[in-house]
Structures are given as C-alpha cells and as structure tokens.
Design an enzyme around this catalytic site. Structure first.
Site, short mmCIF file in Angstrom:
data_model
loop_
_atom_site.label_atom_id
_atom_site.label_comp_id
_atom_site.label_asym_id
_atom_site.label_seq_id
_atom_site.Cartn_x
_atom_site.Cartn_y
_atom_site.Cartn_z
N TYR A 1 4.52 29.75 2.54
CA TYR A 1 4.87 29.57 4.03
C TYR A 1 4.66 30.66 4.89
O TYR A 1 4.21 30.40 6.02
CB TYR A 1 6.67 29.59 3.70
CG TYR A 1 7.49 29.26 4.67
CD1 TYR A 1 7.65 28.14 5.20
CD2 TYR A 1 8.06 30.26 5.22
CE1 TYR A 1 8.82 28.05 6.31
CE2 TYR A 1 9.09 30.32 6.44
CZ TYR A 1 9.19 29.05 6.74
OH TYR A 1 9.94 28.81 7.97
N SER B 1 8.61 31.01 12.66
CA SER B 1 9.68 31.60 11.92
C SER B 1 9.43 33.08 11.87
O SER B 1 8.36 33.61 12.30
CB SER B 1 9.49 31.23 10.37
OG SER B 1 10.38 31.79 9.79
#
Length: 278
Positions: A170, A157
């Site tokens: 995350y 990401s």
C-alpha cells in the site's frame, strides 16, 4: 448563483461509495455532470467487503437528486479498455470532459515484506497505481481535445508521504501516485491542465469502518467497534479527531478543480488532521 464547477463534466473512479460517492455528489451540488465508474464486485485478495451494484445505483440517485446528469458504469480500473469505453460513452453523452478524479483504490491490507504474497502485492500496485495511470490515460485526451484546460486529482493517502509497517504494498503504491502526479503536472501544463494529489488520514468510509480494521486497531478486544477504535485512531492525528469525513476530502478536491485553484498544480495536499506532523 452559479456553482463553482457549473457546466463541467467530471470522471470519477471508485464512485459507488465512500470518498468517490462524496466527490460525485459534492461536484454535482456545484453544477457538474458526472461520469461514475466502480468495480462493484469483490477482489479475492481484499479481506473487507467492496462495493456493489446497489452502491453505484445509490450514487446515481444522489447525483440526480442534486439536479445533475450522471453516466454510471461498472468497470475495473485494471481494465483499460473498459475504462476507455466508459469515459468515451460519457463524453459522447455529455459533450465534454473537464475533471478527472482517479479515486479508486484498495484498502491497506498487507503483511511483512518478506512474507507478503505476490498476489497481494500485485493487486495493490495494479489498482492503486497502475489503475490511476490508466484512468488518466483513458480520459485525458478528451480534456486536451476540449482546449479549455482542466484539472486532475489523484487520490493518495498520508501513506503516500510517510511509512507504516506491514503494508509495504500500500505504501509503495501510494508513494508512486505522488511521482505520477508530479510527472503529469509537468507534461499536461502545456494544455493548461493542472494535476494534484490528495492525502487523507483515516476517513469515515466503508474502507475504514469494518470489522477487520477494528480488530487491527484493537487486537486486545474480541469484538471491537468503531467506538473502541476511535481513541487509537485519534492518536495518529494531531487534531483531536479520530478520522475525517468523506466530504472533507471532497471540499479540498472541489477547491483544486474549481477556478479558485486555477494556479495550483503539482501539489500533494494533506487532509490529515495533522497526521503528518506525528
């Protein structure tokens, strides 16, 4: 005219919907057979709806519509034995393995570091990082045994290359994917297996397009919509778009796993509309 991955077999996790389905269909359109895995159930720490068996059936239908074979299994990337059984069955059916896409991941649900629950932390790390390692561990022996080389792409990401507050679980997991990718690129180079990671910005998929995300971006509204979220989301990118499409990530992956990317390895590739320039 032959496709760019004609005759190859790809193992894809998180394949029931979103980016994973897009990757499966895009590679099938270019000639690959697909081994598709997804958990197809809810993880209780995830506040947004996850994939279903019906989602995985739709991926199967779309791959077959593209004219390719598909072996689909419901399996959790946290369960190594289930992953290995799925890929072993697929290779037994199709006869080879060339591409591994470790795509399965949990959304960026979190909390402040000092308030975050242990379960929320562990679920993020277990799926987004350990699950990626287990995916490759289960599948790469088949690629090595084939002796033809191959390609691995790990889904990270923009959060794997920069930070955001209140989602430290995350961010840590996605940064970890980069380190894992670089280690694998070095270790597997002797087998002519290339390893890269992709780093999307917001993607128009169910992981983003849901009520929880809309409210996170627009807490000032009682019932915000995607249209309400779009201007705020666009502010995170340099190009004038609020998000990219799943196929934009799929096309980047297709380049990385095809012969066009035959000398590209160890690269964290953003598909981010300039988000990392912010």
């Amino acid at each position: 005219m032959p496709g760019r991955v004609e005759g190859k077999v790809a193992f894809i996790t998180g394949a029931a919907r979103g980016q994973g389905r897009s990757h499966a269909v895009r590679l099938a359109e270019e000639g690959a057979d697909i081994i598709a895995v997804d958990v197809c159930k809810q993880i209780d720490s995830v506040p947004t709806p996850m994939s279903t068996p019906e989602d995985l059936e739709e991926t199967v239908a779309q791959v077959e519509k593209a004219g390719r074979r598909v072996h689909a299994v419901q399996a959790d990337v946290r369960d190594y034995d289930a992953l290995k059984a799925a890929v072993d069955e697929g290779v037994s059916r199709f006869g080879r393995l060339d591409v591994i896409l470790a795509n399965a991941g949990l959304a960026a649900a979190g909390d402040a570091i000092e308030k975050m629950s242990e379960k929320l932390w562990r679920d993020s790390i277990d799926v987004n990082l350990t699950g990626v390692w287990q995916t490759v561990k289960a599948a790469v022996p088949h690629v090595i045994e084939g002796g033809r080389g191959g390609a691995i792409v790990l889904t990270s990401s923009v959060g794997g290359l920069k930070s955001h507050p209140n989602i430290g679980n995350y961010i840590a997991s996605k940064h970890g994917v980069v380190g894992l990718m670089r280690s694998m690129a070095v270790e597997f180079a002797q087998h002519n297996i290339r390893v890269n990671s992709v780093h999307p910005t917001q993607v128009n998929s169910p992981m983003l397009m849901n009520d929880m995300t809309y409210r996170m971006f627009r807490p000032d509204l009682e019932n915000p919509t995607a249209e309400d979220m779009a201007p705020i989301s666009q502010m995170m990118n340099t190009l004038p778009v609020p998000w990219v499409e799943p196929v934009d990530v799929s096309n980047a992956i297709l380049f990385l796993v095809s012969d066009e990317g035959r000398y590209v390895t160890g690269v964290p590739l953003p598909i981010d509309a300039g988000a990392l320039l912010k």
